[in-house]
Design a protein around this motif. Sequence first.
Motif, PDB file in Angstrom:
ATOM      1  N   GLU A  10       5.200   2.161   0.892  1.00 55.33           N
ATOM      2  CA  GLU A  10       4.234   2.607  -0.118  1.00 55.33           C
ATOM      3  C   GLU A  10       3.670   1.404  -0.858  1.00 55.33           C
ATOM      4  O   GLU A  10       4.415   0.559  -1.360  1.00 55.33           O
ATOM      5  CB  GLU A  10       4.911   3.559  -1.107  1.00 55.33           C
ATOM      6  CG  GLU A  10       3.953   4.214  -2.085  1.00 55.33           C
ATOM      7  CD  GLU A  10       4.639   5.268  -2.940  1.00 55.33           C
ATOM      8  OE1 GLU A  10       4.655   6.442  -2.529  1.00 55.33           O
ATOM      9  OE2 GLU A  10       5.171   4.893  -4.009  1.00 55.33           O
ATOM     10  N   VAL A  11       2.354   1.335  -0.938  1.00 54.32           N
ATOM     11  CA  VAL A  11       1.688   0.217  -1.614  1.00 54.32           C
ATOM     12  C   VAL A  11       0.636   0.758  -2.586  1.00 54.32           C
ATOM     13  O   VAL A  11       0.097   1.850  -2.386  1.00 54.32           O
ATOM     14  CB  VAL A  11       1.010  -0.745  -0.614  1.00 54.32           C
ATOM     15  CG1 VAL A  11       2.040  -1.433   0.247  1.00 54.32           C
ATOM     16  CG2 VAL A  11      -0.005   0.002   0.250  1.00 54.32           C
ATOM     17  N   GLU A  12       0.373  -0.020  -3.605  1.00 49.86           N
ATOM     18  CA  GLU A  12      -0.669   0.332  -4.581  1.00 49.86           C
ATOM     19  C   GLU A  12      -1.845  -0.625  -4.424  1.00 49.86           C
ATOM     20  O   GLU A  12      -1.703  -1.829  -4.623  1.00 49.86           O
ATOM     21  CB  GLU A  12      -0.135   0.266  -6.009  1.00 49.86           C
ATOM     22  CG  GLU A  12      -1.182   0.655  -7.059  1.00 49.86           C
ATOM     23  CD  GLU A  12      -0.666   0.604  -8.488  1.00 49.86           C
ATOM     24  OE1 GLU A  12      -0.212   1.648  -8.999  1.00 49.86           O
ATOM     25  OE2 GLU A  12      -0.693  -0.493  -9.076  1.00 49.86           O
ATOM     26  N   GLY A  13      -2.988  -0.083  -4.082  1.00 54.00           N
ATOM     27  CA  GLY A  13      -4.192  -0.893  -3.969  1.00 54.00           C
ATOM     28  C   GLY A  13      -4.926  -0.928  -5.300  1.00 54.00           C
ATOM     29  O   GLY A  13      -5.062   0.095  -5.966  1.00 54.00           O
ATOM     30  N   GLN A  14      -5.397  -2.105  -5.691  1.00 52.30           N
ATOM     31  CA  GLN A  14      -6.098  -2.273  -6.960  1.00 52.30           C
ATOM     32  C   GLN A  14      -7.446  -2.928  -6.739  1.00 52.30           C
ATOM     33  O   GLN A  14      -7.649  -3.668  -5.769  1.00 52.30           O
ATOM     34  CB  GLN A  14      -5.253  -3.118  -7.921  1.00 52.30           C
ATOM     35  CG  GLN A  14      -3.902  -2.521  -8.251  1.00 52.30           C
ATOM     36  CD  GLN A  14      -3.052  -3.430  -9.119  1.00 52.30           C
ATOM     37  OE1 GLN A  14      -3.277  -4.632  -9.183  1.00 52.30           O
ATOM     38  NE2 GLN A  14      -2.066  -2.856  -9.792  1.00 52.30           N
ATOM     39  N   SER A  15      -8.368  -2.659  -7.663  1.00 52.45           N
ATOM     40  CA  SER A  15      -9.699  -3.258  -7.569  1.00 52.45           C
ATOM     41  C   SER A  15     -10.254  -3.501  -8.960  1.00 52.45           C
ATOM     42  O   SER A  15      -9.875  -2.836  -9.924  1.00 52.45           O
ATOM     43  CB  SER A  15     -10.651  -2.357  -6.772  1.00 52.45           C
ATOM     44  OG  SER A  15     -10.787  -1.089  -7.401  1.00 52.45           O
ATOM     45  N   GLU A  16     -11.163  -4.455  -9.043  1.00 50.94           N
ATOM     46  CA  GLU A  16     -11.813  -4.792 -10.323  1.00 50.94           C
ATOM     47  C   GLU A  16     -13.223  -5.298 -10.040  1.00 50.94           C
ATOM     48  O   GLU A  16     -13.427  -6.103  -9.132  1.00 50.94           O
ATOM     49  CB  GLU A  16     -11.004  -5.850 -11.069  1.00 50.94           C
ATOM     50  CG  GLU A  16     -11.621  -6.272 -12.400  1.00 50.94           C
ATOM     51  CD  GLU A  16     -10.790  -7.306 -13.134  1.00 50.94           C
ATOM     52  OE1 GLU A  16      -9.731  -6.937 -13.688  1.00 50.94           O
ATOM     53  OE2 GLU A  16     -11.184  -8.492 -13.119  1.00 50.94           O
ATOM     54  N   ALA A  56     -10.161  -0.882  -3.541  1.00 51.64           N
ATOM     55  CA  ALA A  56      -8.760  -0.542  -3.771  1.00 51.64           C
ATOM     56  C   ALA A  56      -8.069  -0.162  -2.460  1.00 51.64           C
ATOM     57  O   ALA A  56      -6.914  -0.553  -2.208  1.00 51.64           O
ATOM     58  CB  ALA A  56      -8.645   0.594  -4.782  1.00 51.64           C
ATOM     59  N   LEU A  57      -8.758   0.594  -1.608  1.00 50.95           N
ATOM     60  CA  LEU A  57      -8.193   0.975  -0.314  1.00 50.95           C
ATOM     61  C   LEU A  57      -8.018  -0.248   0.591  1.00 50.95           C
ATOM     62  O   LEU A  57      -7.007  -0.376   1.292  1.00 50.95           O
ATOM     63  CB  LEU A  57      -9.092   2.009   0.362  1.00 50.95           C
ATOM     64  CG  LEU A  57      -9.090   3.406  -0.274  1.00 50.95           C
ATOM     65  CD1 LEU A  57     -10.221   4.257   0.295  1.00 50.95           C
ATOM     66  CD2 LEU A  57      -7.750   4.090  -0.065  1.00 50.95           C
ATOM     67  N   GLU A  58      -8.996  -1.136   0.578  1.00 50.79           N
ATOM     68  CA  GLU A  58      -8.887  -2.356   1.376  1.00 50.79           C
ATOM     69  C   GLU A  58      -7.733  -3.224   0.884  1.00 50.79           C
ATOM     70  O   GLU A  58      -7.013  -3.833   1.687  1.00 50.79           O
ATOM     71  CB  GLU A  58     -10.204  -3.132   1.319  1.00 50.79           C
ATOM     72  CG  GLU A  58     -11.353  -2.444   2.053  1.00 50.79           C
ATOM     73  CD  GLU A  58     -12.664  -3.164   1.873  1.00 50.79           C
ATOM     74  OE1 GLU A  58     -12.705  -4.164   1.110  1.00 50.79           O
ATOM     75  OE2 GLU A  58     -13.665  -2.752   2.500  1.00 50.79           O
ATOM     76  N   ASN A  59      -7.542  -3.254  -0.439  1.00 57.37           N
ATOM     77  CA  ASN A  59      -6.443  -4.024  -1.008  1.00 57.37           C
ATOM     78  C   ASN A  59      -5.093  -3.442  -0.585  1.00 57.37           C
ATOM     79  O   ASN A  59      -4.154  -4.182  -0.272  1.00 57.37           O
ATOM     80  CB  ASN A  59      -6.573  -4.041  -2.530  1.00 57.37           C
ATOM     81  CG  ASN A  59      -5.477  -4.836  -3.214  1.00 57.37           C
ATOM     82  OD1 ASN A  59      -4.624  -4.282  -3.901  1.00 57.37           O
ATOM     83  ND2 ASN A  59      -5.482  -6.152  -3.041  1.00 57.37           N
TER      84      ASN A  59
END
Length: 235
Positions: free
Chosen positions: A26-32, A158-161
């Motif tokens: 399980e991973v958390e993708g983040q974006s800014e 976020a999904l790509e991350n």
Amino acid sequence: MRKLLLVLPFLMLGISAIAQQVPLMEVEGQSEISVLPDEALIMVNLSQKAMKVADATNALNRKTKDIQDALKKTGVTGYEFTVDNYYVNVNRVYTKGTSRDSGYVASQNVKIRVKSTGKDLTTITETLHKSGEIGFHMQFVMSDALRKSTESKLLQLALENAKQKAEVIAKTMQITSYKLHRVSYGSSGNGFIPVMRNAKMEMMAMSADMDQEPILIPEEQKLTDKVVVSFSFEM
């Protein structure tokens, strides 16, 4: 036989639970993203006092129409003019612990949404300043189109991350095969915080030199998003 029939469903449930306990990553993708607001919202609060309700409301309506007419004369078309929060109250005056009614006060809010933060906005703010002794506040905001496109881009990043993080984990932990199991995404509570400016004070400070245009520069705002992605894998 009867006992066997009773035990069998529990055995089936146990086997099913074991089968569902597949290893997960399980991973958390983040974006800014930093976004420059593309619109401005100007808010004008108008009020008028008079001894009669009709006089107060008529004078208030004239103030509103004067602003609307002044804006039309500028030739600027890229704005929306709306009015709300209209109300009339008794004008109650308090003096030395006592109160007395002195006519009525009518009030309403005028909202002007300017579709550009460039020359049109400068023209409208100058016009409002020249329209009389009115105070107004301005905030830079995002248009609906810009907000939607930004939200889509944030989710994509976020999904790509999340995918990149999963690849790093799999390589480091020598996971030979994995596949998408679940994507959890909800409201991130991401809100655009507008930049408030007291436009009346800024314009009055320049009243000594009306040839100088107001400096209105929107500030970039940072928006963020996140998504949780799970992958099932085999060692």
